[in-house]
Structures are given as structure tokens and as C-alpha cells.
Design a protein around this motif. Structure first.
Motif, mmCIF file in Angstrom:
data_model
loop_
_atom_site.group_PDB
_atom_site.id
_atom_site.type_symbol
_atom_site.label_atom_id
_atom_site.label_comp_id
_atom_site.label_asym_id
_atom_site.label_seq_id
_atom_site.Cartn_x
_atom_site.Cartn_y
_atom_site.Cartn_z
ATOM 1 N N ILE A 105 -2.595 9.634 -5.014
ATOM 2 C CA ILE A 105 -1.722 8.470 -4.929
ATOM 3 C C ILE A 105 -1.113 8.269 -6.308
ATOM 4 N N THR A 106 0.206 8.330 -6.380
ATOM 5 C CA THR A 106 0.893 8.220 -7.660
ATOM 6 C C THR A 106 1.087 6.749 -8.037
ATOM 7 N N PRO A 107 1.328 6.466 -9.320
ATOM 8 C CA PRO A 107 1.550 5.078 -9.735
ATOM 9 C C PRO A 107 2.745 4.410 -9.070
ATOM 10 N N ARG A 155 -8.839 -10.718 -8.476
ATOM 11 C CA ARG A 155 -8.015 -10.668 -7.274
ATOM 12 C C ARG A 155 -8.172 -9.295 -6.621
ATOM 13 N N LEU A 156 -8.195 -9.289 -5.287
ATOM 14 C CA LEU A 156 -8.391 -8.062 -4.522
ATOM 15 C C LEU A 156 -7.149 -7.749 -3.701
ATOM 16 N N ASP A 157 -6.696 -6.490 -3.764
ATOM 17 C CA ASP A 157 -5.551 -6.047 -2.975
ATOM 18 C C ASP A 157 -5.785 -4.630 -2.475
ATOM 19 N N LEU A 158 -4.830 -4.115 -1.735
ATOM 20 C CA LEU A 158 -4.929 -2.787 -1.135
ATOM 21 C C LEU A 158 -3.978 -1.814 -1.817
ATOM 22 N N THR A 159 -4.530 -0.661 -2.209
ATOM 23 C CA THR A 159 -3.718 0.438 -2.715
ATOM 24 C C THR A 159 -3.284 1.359 -1.576
ATOM 25 N N TYR A 160 -4.151 1.511 -0.567
ATOM 26 C CA TYR A 160 -3.825 2.371 0.576
ATOM 27 C C TYR A 160 -4.585 1.883 1.796
ATOM 28 N N PRO A 167 0.816 -1.214 0.000
ATOM 29 C CA PRO A 167 0.000 0.000 0.000
ATOM 30 C C PRO A 167 0.853 1.269 0.000
ATOM 31 N N ALA A 168 0.294 2.340 -0.547
ATOM 32 C CA ALA A 168 1.020 3.591 -0.734
ATOM 33 C C ALA A 168 1.528 4.160 0.584
ATOM 34 N N ARG A 178 -9.476 2.798 3.750
ATOM 35 C CA ARG A 178 -8.772 1.984 2.774
ATOM 36 C C ARG A 178 -9.159 2.365 1.345
ATOM 37 N N VAL A 179 -8.188 2.200 0.447
ATOM 38 C CA VAL A 179 -8.436 2.240 -0.988
ATOM 39 C C VAL A 179 -8.098 0.856 -1.527
ATOM 40 N N TRP A 180 -9.101 0.187 -2.074
ATOM 41 C CA TRP A 180 -8.958 -1.179 -2.558
ATOM 42 C C TRP A 180 -8.701 -1.183 -4.064
#
Length: 389
Positions: free
Chosen positions: A329-331, A284-289, A35-36, A274-276
Motif C-alpha cells: 500500500i503506497t502513501p 484516533r483510529l481509522d482505516l488504511t484498507y 481506504p486504499a 482490514r488494515v487499521w
């Protein structure tokens, strides 16, 4: 005896140790393996507030486009209270910004039409006599999906140009809708639910481009990682709430914004900040933040809410309260404030959306300086500047 680990301490520990308890590597843009984290943004620090109370980076300027319960400058249209979710649509050489009204009974949505130079040409209603219109989403065929946020709420498809009457789509489910995002590759619409034990849904229309009929599905899973979908048996009329109709439905703590780009559906949950990131091809599910997984200083982004994206791949996330910021949130996995609204301490930022050319960002302060719950002091802003592409 030492105190038990709280959630933040535990998750940080597993992250630092390289564990996979909380996540197994964010898939967002395939760019980073967690996550970021906070860091310097691409536009530099925020400057002192301008005359509208906006703190912006160097090179950016802001203006107030509309005020709730006042005429939109240059028009005879009175802007709605409690402006919420929004989107922009191309209109010849200009564009239209649409905005929901999150009030009971008379909520609906309105629009502002801009000329190519940014001058306001007109403003008008596109949806009437609906209730608590919160967020929504744009469709690839140029309509705005306005979502009602109550237990029997509907999705209304509206015409941003104001030429065609709005249509309700019960097949998309009656629940406490928040936001919608269209996936043209899989020809589905993702839908968030603003409940503390809400779900993530996707609607499969029988015919892409016609949302009147189709199947509503709910996401199944227990955590980040592989997930799957199952059809909801009774999305239109129900005794058992939609979120409880399918065993194994994955629960999310207050679904908010939703945005699709590049094969990924991003959505936010306010209860856990959270940002999913849902990878639609891999299912598939993951977390960005996740603010509990910030290991480098204090989390800059809290009160996560509406979300949108820029040509550059940056995500822009509005805060409900907190510091009244829009963070990006940047790449490469950096989260950082992009702007802050001063003097609106009891409000929330809503409706972030870019103009079609990506040079202007629109958003609102729903309750303005007064913080009055009815939203009669709402502000809608435009920020222009050198957004990266």
C-alpha cells in the motif's frame, strides 16, 4: 422485495456518497481521505515465475535462504518448522534475520546471520521450549519480542545475536498474542490479539527499555474516530480473560500484524480483511484498507496477516492463503501486488522484514508446497532489488 444490503454493498455505498458511517477519513500518512484502492504499483506488473516459484517485478531477484527440517546452507543448523513472524537487525557490516516457529511445545525462534554481501555466515537458536510462537516485533534497543499464540501465551524478549538468554515478560499480559510494535515517542509497546473478539493493547513499561514491569492497557471505543485507553486490572493471572476485564474494550476480528512508523500504529485483522491506522498523537483510529470498501474492481489484498514497512513509506502486507501474495500500500493510497508465490496453495506468507539498508526483503511460506499443518515444508526467502526509498 429487494434483497437486504450486505456489508460490502452498504459500506461501498456510504463511501461513494462521501458518508462517514464506516470511517471519517484515513489518517495514514495524512495522504488520502479513504481506504486504499487498487491501482498500478510503483514497480510494474509481476513477471513469470522464476525457478523458485516467485513472481516478482522487473529488476528483482529471489532465492531460498532456508528450508524447514533442513540445514541452512553453509551452516550446521537445522531450520525450524512453521516459520512465522520475523525481523532484521544490524550486525556490524551485516545483519541478522530472526524467525519464529509456530509449533507447540518446541516452537521458539531461530536466526540467520548474513555478511555484508548477503552470504550466510551462521544460523542458530535464540529461543527454546516455548509454544506456538507466531509473530512479534523488534525493539529500539535491538531485541526481538517473540509472542506465543495461545490463551495463556507470553511475550519473550530474545537476543538476535544469541548471546543472552531469553526472558519472559508476564507483565505484558497472558493472552493469545500475535504481534508487537514499539512506539519510542510515547514509550509504549502495541500488542495485537488473535481472537475473533480480541482487543488492541499497549504496554507502558515502568522504565523504557525494561519490559519486566509496567501497566497493560486496552483500547476503548466503538468504531473509527476518537478512542482512549484503560488499564487492565489483572494481566498476569486471571479467571476472567484479559479482553473481558474492561467494559467498553473495542473488539477486533482476529488481530494479526502490527507495525509502527511516523506516529501511526498500523495493525491488521484477518476476520474482516482490514488494515487499521491508529494515530497515537491524536488518539484516533481509522482505516488504511478494507476489502469491503474497494470501489475500483476486485480487492487485490485478502487474507491480511503480517505487516511491515519500507523506507519509502510503503506498507507490505502478507497474505494468509488467498493468492499467496505480498501486497503493498503506497502513501498515496494504492494497493497492489508486489510478489506472488506459486505452488504453495495450502500455505501462508509470514515474517516479512527488510534488511537494515532496505535492499532485501525476507519472508517465509509457512507450510510450503505440501501444506502440511506441522510446517515441516516451510520455505524462507530473500528478495533483492531496487526498492524505492
Amino acid at each position: 422485495m429487494s434483497a437486504p444490503l450486505n456489508r460490502r454493498t452498504f459500506l461501498r455505498a456510504t463511501t461513494i456518497a462521501g458518508g462517514t458511517t464506516a470511517f471519517s477519513g484515513a489518517l495514514w500518512h495524512q495522504a488520502f481521505a479513504g481506504p486504499a484502492q487498487p491501482g498500478p504499483g510503483p514497480y510494474g506488473p509481476l513477471l513469470a515465475a522464476d525457478g523458485n516459484g516467485l513472481r516478482l517485478p522487473k529488476g528483482f531477484t529471489g532465492r531460498v535462504v532456508a528450508r524447514s527440517m533442513q540445514r541452512v546452507p553453509g551452516t550446521r543448523h537445522t531450520w525450524h518448522p512453521a516459520p512465522d513472524g520475523g525481523a532484521c537487525f544490524r550486525d556490524g557490516d551485516g545483519w541478522v534475520y530472526v524467525s519464529n516457529s509456530e509449533v507447540p511445545l518446541v516452537g521458539g525462534a531461530s536466526a540467520v546471520r548474513f555478511a555484508a554481501d548477503g552470504t550466510v555466515n551462521s544460523a542458530y537458536r535464540i529461543l527454546n521450549a516455548t509454544t506456538l510462537n507466531c509473530a512479534g516485533g523488534a525493539t529500539p534497543w535491538g531485541t526481538w519480542l517473540s509472542c506465543e499464540e495461545h490463551d495463556y501465551g507470553l511475550v519473550y524478549e530474545t537476543d538476535p545475536m544469541g548471546n543472552r538468554a531469553a526472558r519472559a515478560h508476564p507483565a505484558m499480559g497472558r493472552f493469545k498474542h500475535e504481534a508487537a510494535a514499539c512506539d519510542p515517542e510515547r514509550q509504549v509497546v502495541y500488542l495485537t490479539e488473535d481472537q475473533p473478539n480480541g482487543c488492541l493493547y499497549r504496554f507502558r513499561p515502568t522504565t523504557w527499555g525494561d519490559l519486566s514491569e509496567g501497566a497493560l492497557e486496552v483500547l476503548l471505543g466503538t468504531d473509527t474516530g476518537p478512542v482512549r485507553w484503560a488499564q487492565v486490572p489483572n494481566p498476569r493471572l486471571w479467571i476472567t480473560p484479559i479482553r473481558d476485564q474492561v467494559p467498553g474494550a473495542m473488539r477486533f476480528n482476529g488481530g494479526e500484524g502490527c507495525y509502527y512508523a511516523g506516529g501511526i500504529c498500523y495493525f491488521t485483522t484477518k476476520g474482516d480483511n482490514r488494515v487499521w491506522a491508529y494515530d497515537a498523537a491524536a488518539e484516533r483510529l481509522d482505516l488504511t484498507y478494507d476489502d469491503d470498501l474497494v470501489t475500483n474492481g476486485e480487492p487485490p489484498l485478502t487474507g491480511v496477516d503480517n505487516i511491515t514497512g519500507a523506507f519509502s513509506g510503503d506498507l507490505y502486507i502478507a497474505e494468509d492463503g488467498a493468492d499467496m501474495e505480498i501486497n503493498l500500500i503506497t502513501p498515496d493510497g494504492t494497493v497492489t501486488p508486489f510478489l506472488r508465490v506459486l505452488g504453495h496453495d495450502e500455505s501462508e506468507i509470514t515474517g516479512p522484514a527488510f534488511s537494515p539498508d532496505g535492499t532485501r526483503l525476507y519472508f517465509s511460506s509457512q507450510r510450503g508446497k505440501s501444506g502440511f499443518a506441522a510446517g515441516t515444508d516451510g520455505y524462507t526467502y530473500e528478495v533483492a532489488g531496487p526498492f524505492r526509498r
